[in-house]
Design an enzyme around this catalytic site. Structure first.
Site, PDB file in Angstrom:
ATOM      1  N   ARG A   1       0.840  -1.203   0.000  1.00 43.43           N
ATOM      2  CA  ARG A   1       0.000   0.000   0.000  1.00 43.43           C
ATOM      3  C   ARG A   1       0.873   1.250   0.000  1.00 43.43           C
ATOM      4  O   ARG A   1       0.540   2.268  -0.605  1.00 43.43           O
ATOM      5  CB  ARG A   1      -0.936   0.006   1.224  1.00 43.43           C
ATOM      6  CG  ARG A   1      -1.725   1.303   1.362  1.00 43.43           C
ATOM      7  CD  ARG A   1      -2.773   1.210   2.441  1.00 43.43           C
ATOM      8  NE  ARG A   1      -2.242   0.796   3.733  1.00 43.43           N
ATOM      9  CZ  ARG A   1      -1.604   1.593   4.595  1.00 43.43           C
ATOM     10  NH1 ARG A   1      -1.408   2.872   4.286  1.00 43.43           N
ATOM     11  NH2 ARG A   1      -1.180   1.125   5.748  1.00 43.43           N
TER      12      ARG A   1
ATOM     13  N   TYR B   1     -16.845  15.728 -17.991  1.00 39.95           N
ATOM     14  CA  TYR B   1     -17.276  14.377 -17.621  1.00 39.95           C
ATOM     15  C   TYR B   1     -18.208  14.479 -16.416  1.00 39.95           C
ATOM     16  O   TYR B   1     -17.829  15.033 -15.377  1.00 39.95           O
ATOM     17  CB  TYR B   1     -16.067  13.513 -17.304  1.00 39.95           C
ATOM     18  CG  TYR B   1     -16.408  12.199 -16.639  1.00 39.95           C
ATOM     19  CD1 TYR B   1     -17.306  11.311 -17.226  1.00 39.95           C
ATOM     20  CD2 TYR B   1     -15.843  11.849 -15.420  1.00 39.95           C
ATOM     21  CE1 TYR B   1     -17.650  10.115 -16.612  1.00 39.95           C
ATOM     22  CE2 TYR B   1     -16.165  10.658 -14.797  1.00 39.95           C
ATOM     23  CZ  TYR B   1     -17.070   9.794 -15.402  1.00 39.95           C
ATOM     24  OH  TYR B   1     -17.403   8.627 -14.783  1.00 39.95           O
TER      25      TYR B   1
ATOM     26  N   ASP C   1      -7.513  17.772 -16.603  1.00 37.23           N
ATOM     27  CA  ASP C   1      -7.855  16.386 -16.908  1.00 37.23           C
ATOM     28  C   ASP C   1      -7.549  16.204 -18.393  1.00 37.23           C
ATOM     29  O   ASP C   1      -8.273  16.683 -19.258  1.00 37.23           O
ATOM     30  CB  ASP C   1      -9.327  16.128 -16.616  1.00 37.23           C
ATOM     31  CG  ASP C   1      -9.734  14.678 -16.886  1.00 37.23           C
ATOM     32  OD1 ASP C   1      -8.987  13.964 -17.590  1.00 37.23           O
ATOM     33  OD2 ASP C   1     -10.813  14.267 -16.408  1.00 37.23           O
TER      34      ASP C   1
ATOM     35  N   LYS D   1      -8.304   4.533 -19.767  1.00 34.39           N
ATOM     36  CA  LYS D   1      -8.578   4.856 -21.163  1.00 34.39           C
ATOM     37  C   LYS D   1      -7.354   4.629 -22.044  1.00 34.39           C
ATOM     38  O   LYS D   1      -6.987   3.485 -22.311  1.00 34.39           O
ATOM     39  CB  LYS D   1      -9.106   6.285 -21.258  1.00 34.39           C
ATOM     40  CG  LYS D   1     -10.205   6.635 -20.241  1.00 34.39           C
ATOM     41  CD  LYS D   1     -11.376   5.675 -20.246  1.00 34.39           C
ATOM     42  CE  LYS D   1     -12.582   6.197 -19.484  1.00 34.39           C
ATOM     43  NZ  LYS D   1     -12.465   6.236 -18.024  1.00 34.39           N
TER      44      LYS D   1
END
Length: 440
Positions: A88, A147, A227, A252
């Site tokens: 982690r 978005y 973004d 993506k």
């Protein structure tokens, strides 16, 4: 029998040195070949970095924990002082991906040790981590075409915690300045999305960042985030245009095969806010446990090695499809930065160095016609998401929240894949004919 060829071996050593140089050198968006070297490097835990027998594919580190040496000190010179304690906190495969993306985002610049990339479990985890890293109270200025997941997250999670937001046309500099100066809190986040989802608006990132710099003072702290999911680093590099943070949904284009769930942020090593946010976002990533899985990181590393080839093909095909649609009598409007008719075509030509992107949208006369066209395609698949090898079409308004729709009723979004352009155009042509018969 083992044969020894001193000259050949010397030449091989020279080539290996060259490949290492390419893998760690500065990368230009226009120099597509170098992107294929997307971190074909030995594992960060490798002790044979001088060996000629290195893996072409980076190892996948699935371990969750690491042994502690007798000295009790996890942090050693061998791992650069970072230490491998618990996945982690740090994982070799994730670190390799993060270092690779840092190099791609800063490809035209000397790589700087203060550039911090964090890989998250999703793009939305990256979004929330940026917001959590900023001081409160906070006002966020969003583009009016964005978005829908971002304002949805703000409404569901952050508004009740004192975060406010407003939406404006992010292509209008005067409106951005007015929104900044009218903010009622000291901390402001200017959120850019370029090209925007789904309207394909292109924000002049450099101009907005320049404006923000002129508005900054001791009383107002402004952060700029881009973004750039629709424009990966071989198309646009926002940090080199003055942004404090760039983020991507790595699901993506970075992954590129519709098999990864991942988000990334990279903070600027050049701006004061970028330098400050790097450590804050890293702390949120590891403390909240929103880290990307090693396997998703490994798949994304694989995807990056063909990023330039995929995006180049997708850009070429998208422009052909956009041109076809712009000439079709049933199509009311086409949104694609590569068309001269696009309102920000000039900005896109200057800012998007490697092409105009593989995303486009177009508008039919109404929702019924749009749904009919989407229902009639066969080569193109009806699905959400984008950036994969397959071409996808989606009626956006029908999946957006009723109280947060940003898409016109007749808009269809297309994510262009790697199929033959003529096959895709013919598929759309037939779908138009079928839809026309069905609706009328």
């Amino acid at each position: 029998m083992i044969l020894h060829y001193p000259n050949v071996l010397r030449r091989r050593c020279s080539l290996v040195s060259l490949s290492r140089c390419l893998a760690t050198s500065t990368l230009s968006p226009g120099d597509a070949g170098k992107l294929a070297y997307a971190r074909r490097l030995p594992s960060p835990t490798s002790t044979t970095s001088q060996s000629l027998n290195e893996p072409l594919c980076p190892p996948l580190h699935l371990e969750s924990t690491y042994t502690r040496p007798p000295s009790g000190d996890y942090f050693s010179e061998e791992d650069g002082g970072r230490g491998w304690i618990y996945s982690r906190i740090a994982n070799p495969t994730r670190k390799l991906l993060e270092d690779t993306i840092s190099a791609l985002e800063l490809a035209d610049s000397v790589q700087h040790p203060l550039a911090v990339t964090c890989a998250f479990s999703s793009g939305m985890a990256a979004v929330s981590s940026i917001i959590l890293a900023l001081p409160q109270p906070l006002h966020i200025i969003l583009p009016d075409d964005i978005y829908h997941g971002v304002p949805t997250q703000l409404k569901a999670m952050f508004v009740q915690r004192g975060v406010t937001y407003s939406t404006i046309d992010m292509t209008n500099i005067d409106r951005i300045e007015k929104a900044i100066r009218s903010a009622k809190v000291d901390n402001v986040l200017v959120w850019m999305e370029s090209p925007s989802n789904p309207g394909c608006k292109v924000v002049d990132i450099e101009a907005v960042c320049s404006l923000v710099n002129s508005c900054r003072n001791d009383n107002i702290h402004i952060t700029t985030v881009v973004d750039s999911t629709w424009a990966p680093p071989n198309l646009t590099q926002p940090l080199l245009l003055g942004a404090d943070v760039v983020m991507h949904s790595g699901t993506k284009y970075f992954g590129g095969h519709s098999d990864v769930l991942l988000g990334v942020t990279t903070t600027s090593p050049f701006t004061l806010m970028g330098k400050q946010l790097g450590a804050s976002i890293r702390a949120i990533q590891t403390t909240l446990g929103s880290t990307a899985s090693p396997f998703d990181c490994w798949l994304t590393l694989r995807g990056l090695r063909t990023l330039h080839l995929r995006v180049e093909r997708q850009c070429e095909t998208a422009k052909k499809i956009a041109t076809f649609l712009s000439q079709h009598e049933m199509v009311c409007k086409v949104h694609y930065p590569g068309l001269i008719s696009h309102p920000q075509h000039e900005i896109a030509s200057r800012q998007m160095k490697g092409g105009y992107g593989g995303m486009l949208s177009f508008e039919m006369k109404d929702e019924a016609m749009a749904m009919a066209v989407a229902g009639a395609v066969s080569v193109i698949k009806r699905a959400t998401s984008l950036g994969g090898t397959e071409t996808l079409i989606e009626h956006r308004a029908s999946i957006e929240p009723e109280d947060g729709r940003v898409s016109p009723d007749g808009l269809l979004r297309v994510s262009v894949g790697l199929e033959n352009a003529n096959d895709l155009i013919r598929d759309l042509e037939i779908a138009m004919e079928v839809a026309n018969e069905v609706v009328h």
